[in-house]
Write a protein that holds these residues in place. Sequence first.
Motif, PDB file in Angstrom:
ATOM      1  N   TYR A 135       0.843  -1.197   0.000  1.00 15.61           N
ATOM      2  CA  TYR A 135       0.000   0.000   0.000  1.00 15.61           C
ATOM      3  C   TYR A 135       0.877   1.246   0.000  1.00 15.61           C
ATOM      4  CZ  TYR A 135      -3.413  -3.436   1.488  1.00 15.61           C
ATOM      5  OH  TYR A 135      -4.214  -4.543   1.563  1.00 15.61           O
ATOM      6  N   TYR A 138      -4.178   6.270  -5.045  1.00 13.32           N
ATOM      7  CA  TYR A 138      -4.048   5.211  -4.049  1.00 13.32           C
ATOM      8  C   TYR A 138      -3.740   5.778  -2.673  1.00 13.32           C
ATOM      9  CZ  TYR A 138      -4.564   1.956  -7.801  1.00 13.32           C
ATOM     10  OH  TYR A 138      -5.091   1.254  -8.840  1.00 13.32           O
ATOM     11  N   ASN A 188      -6.061   5.167   0.584  1.00 12.53           N
ATOM     12  CA  ASN A 188      -5.473   4.457   1.719  1.00 12.53           C
ATOM     13  C   ASN A 188      -5.257   5.348   2.940  1.00 12.53           C
ATOM     14  OD1 ASN A 188      -5.316   1.922   0.477  1.00 12.53           O
ATOM     15  ND2 ASN A 188      -3.460   2.525  -0.593  1.00 12.53           N
ATOM     16  N   TYR A 215      -6.381   0.895   4.777  1.00 11.71           N
ATOM     17  CA  TYR A 215      -5.580   0.273   3.732  1.00 11.71           C
ATOM     18  C   TYR A 215      -6.481  -0.656   2.923  1.00 11.71           C
ATOM     19  CZ  TYR A 215      -1.628   2.133   6.265  1.00 11.71           C
ATOM     20  OH  TYR A 215      -0.749   2.975   6.868  1.00 11.71           O
ATOM     21  N   PRO A 234      -4.472  -1.680  -2.574  1.00  6.85           N
ATOM     22  CA  PRO A 234      -3.045  -1.938  -2.774  1.00  6.85           C
ATOM     23  C   PRO A 234      -2.575  -1.474  -4.148  1.00  6.85           C
ATOM     24  CG  PRO A 234      -4.280  -3.969  -3.022  1.00  6.85           C
ATOM     25  CD  PRO A 234      -5.259  -2.913  -2.562  1.00  6.85           C
TER      26      PRO A 234
END
Length: 176
Positions: free
Chosen positions: A52, A63, A67, A71, A74
Amino acid sequence: MKSKAFDRSEHVYKNDAFAELVKDAIRFFNGTPVHTLPPPESFLGTGVYAIYYTGKNPVYKKYADLNRLSYSCPIYVGKVVPKGWRQARISDNQLDQSKELFSRLREHSRNIGAAQGLEIKDFSCRFVIFEDASSDMISTIEAALIKLNMPLLPWMASATTIPAAADTNKPNQIGM
């Protein structure tokens, strides 16, 4: 022996219990703790893992934003199978394991540390160790995690390279 007419349905395997087993493994995976990359302690085993990103590099911004609170997205999903697995000469006995999964995560961290524009502190990982007969599920669970999460880097030829800048013309890239 007389030849029989082809009937595709006689060749299709279906099993709801198998699908539930995969779902159970995915739920377990998603409930495992997230650690620094590499994890703080060395450990034995093989299995599946996800990496992550939560930093500021614009290539991975989508991402990092997803996250920020949990999380859940990934950038990479990978696997480590027991030595000899592909030749059916595996040692999946928990007393005879090596540090293959930990070593792969450490290798990812070294490659990230060597990349320009990335800081290892911005990466985390989670993983599941599969032992004994459950090690037969490693590839299946990796494939299910990739299908479920559509990570940024499923197309990479090398399982240990995470680029500082991604090619946005590739499938599953940011902005696609």
